[in-house]
Design an enzyme around this catalytic site. Structure first.
Site, short mmCIF file in Angstrom:
data_model
loop_
_atom_site.label_atom_id
_atom_site.label_comp_id
_atom_site.label_asym_id
_atom_site.label_seq_id
_atom_site.Cartn_x
_atom_site.Cartn_y
_atom_site.Cartn_z
N TYR A 48 52.10 8.35 -11.52
CA TYR A 48 50.76 7.93 -11.95
C TYR A 48 49.69 8.47 -11.02
O TYR A 48 48.50 8.43 -11.35
CB TYR A 48 50.65 6.40 -11.99
CG TYR A 48 51.56 5.70 -12.95
CD1 TYR A 48 52.35 6.39 -13.87
CD2 TYR A 48 51.66 4.31 -12.94
CE1 TYR A 48 53.21 5.73 -14.73
CE2 TYR A 48 52.50 3.63 -13.80
CZ TYR A 48 53.28 4.35 -14.69
OH TYR A 48 54.12 3.67 -15.54
N HIS A 104 62.45 6.59 -12.60
CA HIS A 104 61.48 6.70 -13.69
C HIS A 104 62.04 7.31 -14.97
O HIS A 104 61.68 6.91 -16.07
CB HIS A 104 60.27 7.51 -13.22
CG HIS A 104 59.02 7.24 -13.98
ND1 HIS A 104 57.76 7.44 -13.45
CD2 HIS A 104 58.81 6.78 -15.24
CE1 HIS A 104 56.85 7.10 -14.35
NE2 HIS A 104 57.46 6.72 -15.44
#
Length: 282
Positions: A48, A104
């Protein structure tokens, strides 16, 4: 706030903020606003590019670190250097420990990375472990190779895609689901479903609040993201009403077993080539 108990005996808040696709200044402000308004869970990720901003927002809020449940994720391009990547994540977040650390994406050396995460648990740098976007067969592979069974799976889940079969499998390990796209990616078709509108009127809530409450009563953890202060406040105002079993079943009946996002093999392999310079984030 309501809490769930994970399979390692630790507590996790059932609702939090996810600063996905937020620029650093946006993430910092949203985290600050969320914590000032009673949030206890913040979920971010290496990819992010806002971990430093999340750390700043946490510090600026004045909320004690022990009162914040912090989760983040390792990106596949750094799985091979996971021990170092964990140290760098701690530094970016300006914290001594991470409450929940995810892998992730299910590509690359995820078994090696998971073992590095287990080492981090043993020395107190990480409290709990999770997988993000892993399908059932790869969850099974990790679980069989692991000393520490995953505590949380972060995956797409909402009334149109309830992950019922996957949840049944996870229940054998005591693994919980943390839902992304909990509001159906802003799909007005879902948000304006008749049953949600009727229940919103009954409980003097918004359709989104009813939907999020369905999640928490369904034992899902939710992390809706918002940069809007009013929406941030609204999304945590969930725990002063309870849907009946009949009302829960009416929302369950919306299940189409249809996701909004499906990862292709090409996309998954592309993640390995997407080597971000995380240290350059602001």
């Amino acid at each position: 706030m309501e809490y769930a108990i994970l399979n390692n005996g630790t507590r996790i808040p059932k609702a939090g903020l996810g600063p996905f696709m937020m620029e650093p200044m946006e993430a910092e402000k949203s985290v600050f606003t969320a914590l000032k308004n009673g949030y206890k869970l913040i979920d971010t990720a290496n990819a992010y590019m806002n971990e430093k901003a999340v750390g700043r927002g946490m510090k600026a809020s004045g909320v004690e670190r022990k009162e914040i449940y912090l989760s983040t994720k390792l990106w596949p391009s750094i799985y091979a250097e996971a021990d170092c990547a964990i140290e760098e994540t701690l530094a970016r977040l300006d914290t001594d420990y991470i409450d929940l650390l995810f892998l992730h994406q299910p590509v690359g050396d995820y078994i090696g990375a998971y073992r590095a995460m287990e080492r981090a648990v043993k020395v107190g740098k990480v409290k709990s472990l999770g997988l993000s976007n892993f399908p059932k067969d790869l969850i099974k592979e990790v679980a069989e190779a692991a000393e520490i069974k995953p505590q949380v799976l972060q995956v797409e889940a909402h009334p149109y895609f309830q992950q019922s079969e996957l949840k049944e499998y996870l229940s054998s390990m005591g693994t919980m689901i943390m839902a992304w796209y909990p509001l159906g990616h802003g799909d007005t078709g879902l948000l304006n479903e008749k049953v949600l509108t009727e229940l919103a009127k009954k409980y003097h809530k918004t359709n989104a609040q009813v939907l999020l409450r369905w999640h928490t009563q369904n034992n899902n953890i939710v992390i809706p993201g918002s940069k809007n202060e009013a929406h941030i406040k609204e999304n945590i105002n969930l725990f002063d009403f309870t849907l009946t079993e009949d009302e829960m079943e009416k929302i369950h009946a919306l299940d189409k077993n249809t996701p909004y996002y499906t990862a292709t093999k090409e996309a998954l392999q592309g993640y390995l080539k997407f080597a971000l310079n995380f240290d350059r984030q602001e």
